[in-house]
Design an enzyme around this catalytic site. Sequence first.
Site, short mmCIF file in Angstrom:
data_model
loop_
_atom_site.label_atom_id
_atom_site.label_comp_id
_atom_site.label_asym_id
_atom_site.label_seq_id
_atom_site.Cartn_x
_atom_site.Cartn_y
_atom_site.Cartn_z
N GLY A 192 0.78 -1.23 0.00
CA GLY A 192 0.00 0.00 0.00
C GLY A 192 0.81 1.28 0.00
O GLY A 192 0.37 2.27 0.57
N MET A 241 -4.02 -6.35 -7.13
CA MET A 241 -3.52 -7.36 -8.06
C MET A 241 -4.61 -8.34 -8.49
O MET A 241 -4.48 -9.55 -8.33
CB MET A 241 -2.33 -8.10 -7.43
CG MET A 241 -1.20 -7.20 -6.98
SD MET A 241 -0.56 -6.15 -8.32
CE MET A 241 0.22 -7.40 -9.34
N ARG A 242 -5.67 -7.78 -9.03
CA ARG A 242 -6.74 -8.59 -9.58
C ARG A 242 -7.15 -8.01 -10.93
O ARG A 242 -7.24 -6.79 -11.09
CB ARG A 242 -7.97 -8.58 -8.66
CG ARG A 242 -7.75 -9.20 -7.30
CD ARG A 242 -7.61 -10.70 -7.38
NE ARG A 242 -8.80 -11.34 -7.93
CZ ARG A 242 -8.85 -12.62 -8.29
NH1 ARG A 242 -7.78 -13.37 -8.21
NH2 ARG A 242 -9.97 -13.13 -8.76
N LEU A 256 -9.95 -7.21 -13.28
CA LEU A 256 -11.36 -6.98 -13.07
C LEU A 256 -12.17 -7.31 -14.32
O LEU A 256 -11.70 -7.11 -15.45
CB LEU A 256 -11.59 -5.52 -12.67
CG LEU A 256 -10.91 -5.11 -11.36
CD1 LEU A 256 -10.84 -3.60 -11.23
CD2 LEU A 256 -11.63 -5.73 -10.17
N ASN A 315 -6.17 3.74 -12.24
CA ASN A 315 -5.07 2.85 -11.86
C ASN A 315 -3.75 3.56 -12.12
O ASN A 315 -3.67 4.48 -12.92
CB ASN A 315 -5.14 1.55 -12.68
CG ASN A 315 -4.05 0.56 -12.32
OD1 ASN A 315 -3.86 0.26 -11.14
ND2 ASN A 315 -3.34 0.06 -13.30
N HIS A 365 0.21 2.53 -13.25
CA HIS A 365 0.98 1.43 -13.83
C HIS A 365 2.44 1.83 -13.93
O HIS A 365 2.76 2.95 -14.35
CB HIS A 365 0.43 1.10 -15.23
CG HIS A 365 1.11 -0.06 -15.87
ND1 HIS A 365 0.86 -1.38 -15.50
CD2 HIS A 365 2.05 -0.12 -16.84
CE1 HIS A 365 1.60 -2.18 -16.23
NE2 HIS A 365 2.34 -1.44 -17.05
N GLU A 377 5.62 7.66 -8.88
CA GLU A 377 4.25 7.20 -8.66
C GLU A 377 3.63 7.95 -7.48
O GLU A 377 2.48 8.39 -7.54
CB GLU A 377 4.23 5.69 -8.39
CG GLU A 377 4.60 4.83 -9.58
CD GLU A 377 4.54 3.36 -9.25
OE1 GLU A 377 3.66 2.95 -8.47
OE2 GLU A 377 5.40 2.59 -9.75
#
Length: 212
Positions: A12, A86-87, A89, A103, A105, A170
Amino acid sequence: MKRIVILISGRGSNMQALLEANLPCRIAAVISNRADAQGLEIARMHGIPVAVIPHNNYPDRAAFDAALAEIIDSYATDLVVLAGFMRILTANFVERYRGRLINIHPSLLPAYPGIDTHQRALQAGTRIHGCTVHFVTPDLDHGPIIIQAAVPVLRDDTPQSLSARVLCEEHRIYPQAVRWLCRNQVWLDEIGRVASDRLEQPGAALISPGLE
């Protein structure tokens, strides 16, 4: 004030950057598909409600996504922020939150979608690498771009050293993107393009370390 839900699966660090950015919104909850996600404790320390929905409790992606959407909606959520979630969708989930799901990346999309981006960049001899905040669409890692940040690739870089340099960016651009969205300065238009009242070239903002 808009209400945001953050989805995580691990440590996180991007979530923490958002929590500490003094954003013009309310972080309504942090949700994880893993009970052992380190970021949950960070959220608790910030007084943010947390929820866990173990994905392996559901027979398929559609069932998991339906349960996830139900709890997201229970918080009257305006924006769903993926921060190391980490899924993959389902298309139905993505369409449900069209224009409200973003998101980050670790590459300069459209280069290097998917995983192992830093290793792939080094193997390809890439000179400039970076990260991208984008709207999520059913086409994985190909959604309209909100903002990007670039870093140089150094001669002695390893995937780990390059990752660390990109991660700093990020933590800088994700709060900026969320801030724009919360202030309605950036949005997804009716035909799926990024629109803005502040960027000369919406969807193509590229910043380098040390520049705003």
